[in-house]
Design an enzyme around this catalytic site. Structure first.
Site, short mmCIF file in Angstrom:
data_model
loop_
_atom_site.label_atom_id
_atom_site.label_comp_id
_atom_site.label_asym_id
_atom_site.label_seq_id
_atom_site.Cartn_x
_atom_site.Cartn_y
_atom_site.Cartn_z
N HIS A 77 4.93 5.85 -4.36
CA HIS A 77 4.71 7.20 -4.87
C HIS A 77 3.41 7.75 -4.29
O HIS A 77 2.42 7.01 -4.19
CB HIS A 77 4.57 7.15 -6.40
CG HIS A 77 5.83 6.76 -7.09
ND1 HIS A 77 6.19 5.44 -7.25
CD2 HIS A 77 6.80 7.50 -7.66
CE1 HIS A 77 7.35 5.39 -7.89
NE2 HIS A 77 7.74 6.62 -8.15
N MET A 114 -0.28 -1.36 -3.65
CA MET A 114 0.08 -1.10 -2.25
C MET A 114 -1.02 -0.34 -1.53
O MET A 114 -1.28 -0.58 -0.34
CB MET A 114 1.41 -0.35 -2.16
CG MET A 114 2.61 -1.17 -2.61
SD MET A 114 2.74 -2.79 -1.81
CE MET A 114 2.86 -2.32 -0.10
N GLU A 115 -1.71 0.54 -2.23
CA GLU A 115 -2.80 1.29 -1.62
C GLU A 115 -3.95 0.35 -1.26
O GLU A 115 -4.55 0.47 -0.18
CB GLU A 115 -3.26 2.40 -2.56
CG GLU A 115 -2.29 3.56 -2.68
CD GLU A 115 -1.02 3.27 -3.47
OE1 GLU A 115 -0.09 4.08 -3.39
OE2 GLU A 115 -0.94 2.23 -4.17
N ASP A 129 -8.77 -3.42 16.74
CA ASP A 129 -8.64 -2.38 17.77
C ASP A 129 -9.98 -2.09 18.45
O ASP A 129 -10.03 -1.94 19.67
CB ASP A 129 -8.10 -1.10 17.14
CG ASP A 129 -7.96 0.01 18.17
OD1 ASP A 129 -7.31 -0.21 19.20
OD2 ASP A 129 -8.53 1.10 17.94
#
Length: 158
Positions: A77, A114-115, A129
């Site tokens: 959500h 999840m965040e 990276d």
């Protein structure tokens, strides 16, 4: 198929309706790590990496990722997050490892696990990276939920 909350009556995936859930304060803490070599360690602590402030950029990337989790995890959500904090700690007991802690908070009807996991993961990926030109052999992880509070299922602590 009504007992399966993430599937509709046709057996296809759906985003769960949380409109009847109680609003509560919810917090989640996720952790990740990345093992780097001594050259990368020295670049990070001395701020000499050619791409800039590795941990500063990674921290912003993790915050942005947590805020945009619903854009990349299909059934999440979109949430109005009230706070995100990303912290770093070095573990040099067996090489050079950056320990990442991502804490996310909201007041709402669904959790922020999840965040927090997305924020921690994106932070580690950004470190990779920014330093991969020095060494592509870095190891990310494990990434895991350390704790969560709030919501119907109550608290969790690993």
């Amino acid at each position: 198929m009504s007992e399966l909350t993430h599937f509709n009556e046709q057996g296809r995936a759906k985003m769960v309706d949380v409109s009847d859930k109680q609003i509560s304060t919810r917090t989640a803490v996720a952790k990740s790590s990345i093992k780097v070599n001594e050259i990368i360690y020295n670049q990070i602590i001395n701020h000499t990496n050619k791409k800039g402030d590795v941990l500063g950029v990674a921290q912003v990337a993790g915050i942005m990722a947590a805020k945009n989790t619903a854009q990349i995890i299909p059934m999440c959500h979109p949430l109005n997050l009230s706070g995100i904090d990303i912290a770093f700690e070095w573990d040099t007991t067996d090489g050079y490892e950056i320990l990442i802690t991502c804490t996310v908070k909201t007041t709402g009807q669904t959790g922020v696990e999840m965040e927090a996991l997305t924020g921690a993961s994106a932070t580690a990926l950004t470190i990779y990276d920014m330093t991969k030109a020095v060494d592509k052999g870095m190891i990310i992880g494990p990434t895991y939920l350390a704790s969560k509070s709030g919501g119907k299922n109550g608290d969790f602590k690993r």
